[in-house]
Write a protein that holds these residues in place. Structure first.
Motif, PDB file in Angstrom:
ATOM      1  N   MET B   1       0.844  -1.189   0.000  1.00 59.80           N
ATOM      2  CA  MET B   1       0.000   0.000   0.000  1.00 59.80           C
ATOM      3  C   MET B   1       0.887   1.249   0.000  1.00 59.80           C
ATOM      4  O   MET B   1       1.778   1.374   0.830  1.00 59.80           O
ATOM      5  N   LYS B   2       0.645   2.118  -0.981  1.00 56.23           N
ATOM      6  CA  LYS B   2       1.466   3.332  -1.090  1.00 56.23           C
ATOM      7  C   LYS B   2       0.787   4.487  -0.357  1.00 56.23           C
ATOM      8  O   LYS B   2      -0.419   4.712  -0.539  1.00 56.23           O
ATOM      9  N   VAL B   3       1.540   5.167   0.439  1.00 58.73           N
ATOM     10  CA  VAL B   3       1.030   6.327   1.169  1.00 58.73           C
ATOM     11  C   VAL B   3       1.979   7.493   0.932  1.00 58.73           C
ATOM     12  O   VAL B   3       3.201   7.318   0.966  1.00 58.73           O
ATOM     13  N   LYS B   4       1.422   8.666   0.666  1.00 57.00           N
ATOM     14  CA  LYS B   4       2.257   9.852   0.474  1.00 57.00           C
ATOM     15  C   LYS B   4       2.082  10.787   1.662  1.00 57.00           C
ATOM     16  O   LYS B   4       0.955  11.079   2.060  1.00 57.00           O
ATOM     17  N   VAL B   5       3.183  11.257   2.188  1.00 56.15           N
ATOM     18  CA  VAL B   5       3.143  12.238   3.261  1.00 56.15           C
ATOM     19  C   VAL B   5       3.891  13.480   2.765  1.00 56.15           C
ATOM     20  O   VAL B   5       5.043  13.378   2.335  1.00 56.15           O
ATOM     21  N   THR B   6       3.211  14.607   2.780  1.00 58.76           N
ATOM     22  CA  THR B   6       3.879  15.858   2.412  1.00 58.76           C
ATOM     23  C   THR B   6       4.087  16.683   3.679  1.00 58.76           C
ATOM     24  O   THR B   6       3.193  16.800   4.510  1.00 58.76           O
ATOM     25  N   ILE B   7       5.283  17.192   3.804  1.00 60.84           N
ATOM     26  CA  ILE B   7       5.660  17.951   4.997  1.00 60.84           C
ATOM     27  C   ILE B   7       6.154  19.316   4.553  1.00 60.84           C
ATOM     28  O   ILE B   7       7.105  19.412   3.767  1.00 60.84           O
ATOM     29  N   MET B   8       5.502  20.352   5.026  1.00 64.46           N
ATOM     30  CA  MET B   8       5.891  21.723   4.674  1.00 64.46           C
ATOM     31  C   MET B   8       6.143  22.515   5.951  1.00 64.46           C
ATOM     32  O   MET B   8       5.522  22.246   6.985  1.00 64.46           O
ATOM     33  N   LEU B   9       7.017  23.495   5.852  1.00 71.58           N
ATOM     34  CA  LEU B   9       7.163  24.431   6.959  1.00 71.58           C
ATOM     35  C   LEU B   9       5.860  25.199   7.132  1.00 71.58           C
ATOM     36  O   LEU B   9       5.197  25.533   6.147  1.00 71.58           O
ATOM     37  N   LYS B  10       5.482  25.457   8.373  1.00 70.78           N
ATOM     38  CA  LYS B  10       4.258  26.211   8.610  1.00 70.78           C
ATOM     39  C   LYS B  10       4.407  27.639   8.091  1.00 70.78           C
ATOM     40  O   LYS B  10       5.519  28.162   7.993  1.00 70.78           O
ATOM     41  N   ASP B  11       3.260  28.253   7.774  1.00 72.84           N
ATOM     42  CA  ASP B  11       3.284  29.653   7.352  1.00 72.84           C
ATOM     43  C   ASP B  11       3.923  30.488   8.456  1.00 72.84           C
ATOM     44  O   ASP B  11       3.646  30.290   9.637  1.00 72.84           O
ATOM     45  N   GLY B  12       4.755  31.415   8.056  1.00 73.04           N
ATOM     46  CA  GLY B  12       5.390  32.284   9.038  1.00 73.04           C
ATOM     47  C   GLY B  12       6.759  31.788   9.466  1.00 73.04           C
ATOM     48  O   GLY B  12       7.539  32.550  10.031  1.00 73.04           O
ATOM     49  N   VAL B  13       7.037  30.508   9.207  1.00 73.55           N
ATOM     50  CA  VAL B  13       8.367  29.990   9.527  1.00 73.55           C
ATOM     51  C   VAL B  13       9.283  30.294   8.353  1.00 73.55           C
ATOM     52  O   VAL B  13       8.951  29.982   7.206  1.00 73.55           O
ATOM     53  N   LEU B  14      10.406  30.909   8.626  1.00 69.62           N
ATOM     54  CA  LEU B  14      11.347  31.284   7.577  1.00 69.62           C
ATOM     55  C   LEU B  14      11.832  30.037   6.833  1.00 69.62           C
ATOM     56  O   LEU B  14      12.143  29.024   7.468  1.00 69.62           O
ATOM     57  N   ASP B  15      11.886  30.119   5.507  1.00 69.86           N
ATOM     58  CA  ASP B  15      12.287  28.970   4.694  1.00 69.86           C
ATOM     59  C   ASP B  15      13.510  29.366   3.869  1.00 69.86           C
ATOM     60  O   ASP B  15      13.390  29.770   2.714  1.00 69.86           O
ATOM     61  N   PRO B  16      14.707  29.259   4.436  1.00 69.51           N
ATOM     62  CA  PRO B  16      15.907  29.719   3.722  1.00 69.51           C
ATOM     63  C   PRO B  16      16.177  28.917   2.448  1.00 69.51           C
ATOM     64  O   PRO B  16      16.680  29.473   1.470  1.00 69.51           O
ATOM     65  N   GLN B  17      15.799  27.628   2.452  1.00 68.59           N
ATOM     66  CA  GLN B  17      15.984  26.808   1.252  1.00 68.59           C
ATOM     67  C   GLN B  17      15.123  27.340   0.108  1.00 68.59           C
ATOM     68  O   GLN B  17      15.589  27.495  -1.022  1.00 68.59           O
ATOM     69  N   GLY B  18      13.862  27.633   0.427  1.00 71.38           N
ATOM     70  CA  GLY B  18      12.961  28.191  -0.577  1.00 71.38           C
ATOM     71  C   GLY B  18      13.450  29.539  -1.083  1.00 71.38           C
ATOM     72  O   GLY B  18      13.398  29.828  -2.278  1.00 71.38           O
ATOM     73  N   GLU B  19      13.953  30.358  -0.160  1.00 67.53           N
ATOM     74  CA  GLU B  19      14.478  31.679  -0.552  1.00 67.53           C
ATOM     75  C   GLU B  19      15.663  31.528  -1.494  1.00 67.53           C
ATOM     76  O   GLU B  19      15.803  32.284  -2.461  1.00 67.53           O
ATOM     77  N   ALA B  20      16.514  30.553  -1.197  1.00 66.10           N
ATOM     78  CA  ALA B  20      17.682  30.316  -2.058  1.00 66.10           C
ATOM     79  C   ALA B  20      17.242  29.925  -3.459  1.00 66.10           C
ATOM     80  O   ALA B  20      17.814  30.385  -4.460  1.00 66.10           O
ATOM     81  N   VAL B  21      16.202  29.082  -3.538  1.00 64.93           N
ATOM     82  CA  VAL B  21      15.686  28.676  -4.845  1.00 64.93           C
ATOM     83  C   VAL B  21      15.122  29.890  -5.580  1.00 64.93           C
ATOM     84  O   VAL B  21      15.341  30.082  -6.778  1.00 64.93           O
ATOM     85  N   ARG B  22      14.404  30.749  -4.849  1.00 65.37           N
ATOM     86  CA  ARG B  22      13.809  31.942  -5.464  1.00 65.37           C
ATOM     87  C   ARG B  22      14.892  32.844  -6.060  1.00 65.37           C
ATOM     88  O   ARG B  22      14.788  33.317  -7.182  1.00 65.37           O
ATOM     89  N   HIS B  23      15.942  33.067  -5.284  1.00 67.64           N
ATOM     90  CA  HIS B  23      17.035  33.904  -5.774  1.00 67.64           C
ATOM     91  C   HIS B  23      17.703  33.276  -6.995  1.00 67.64           C
ATOM     92  O   HIS B  23      18.022  33.965  -7.962  1.00 67.64           O
TER      93      HIS B  23
END
Lengths: 75, 75
Positions: B1-23
């Motif tokens: 049985m395949k199960v997918k779990v997605t984990i994201m930083l909560k809103d308001g938590v700084l996401d330096p990895q995402g910022e790096a991708v944006r830049h």
């Protein structure tokens, strides 16, 4: 416009992160874990009018290492 | 049985990895990137009969840091 890009290691590519999670789950007493693969989920907030071709270009040029990773775009 | 779990930083938590991708996307000439958030996607191959409660326990105990991350289960 919100776009989701999921990036997973291709089948057959060793996934040490996933293996580490599998072992850790087993050590915590969870049974029946046959396999774990860990990938990335990137949520992009893009200007309206951005096309799927643009997002594909982002994946090919930066987001995914297409030698070992496959990507899926949801928009 | 395949199960997918997605984990994201909560809103308001700084996401330096995402910022790096944006830049990086900006530096590559992609315009109109308003924001990028990067999270994890974990694909579990579980024994049949594993319940959503089991997967929730896995998330709470190991997969997600619930102080700063939120998770979603797809099964």
């Amino acid at each position: 416009m919100k776009v989701k890009v999921t990036i997973m290691l291709k089948d057959g590519v060793l996934d040490p992160q996933g293996e580490a999670v599998r072992h850790a789950l087993g050590a915590l007493g969870f049974d029946g874990i046959n396999g774990v693969r860990q990938g990335k989920l990137i949520e992009l907030d893009l200007a309206a009018g951005t096309t799927r071709a643009d997002v594909t270009a982002m994946c090919e040029k930066l987001l995914a290492n297409t030698v070992i990773e496959s990507y899926a775009i949801e928009m």
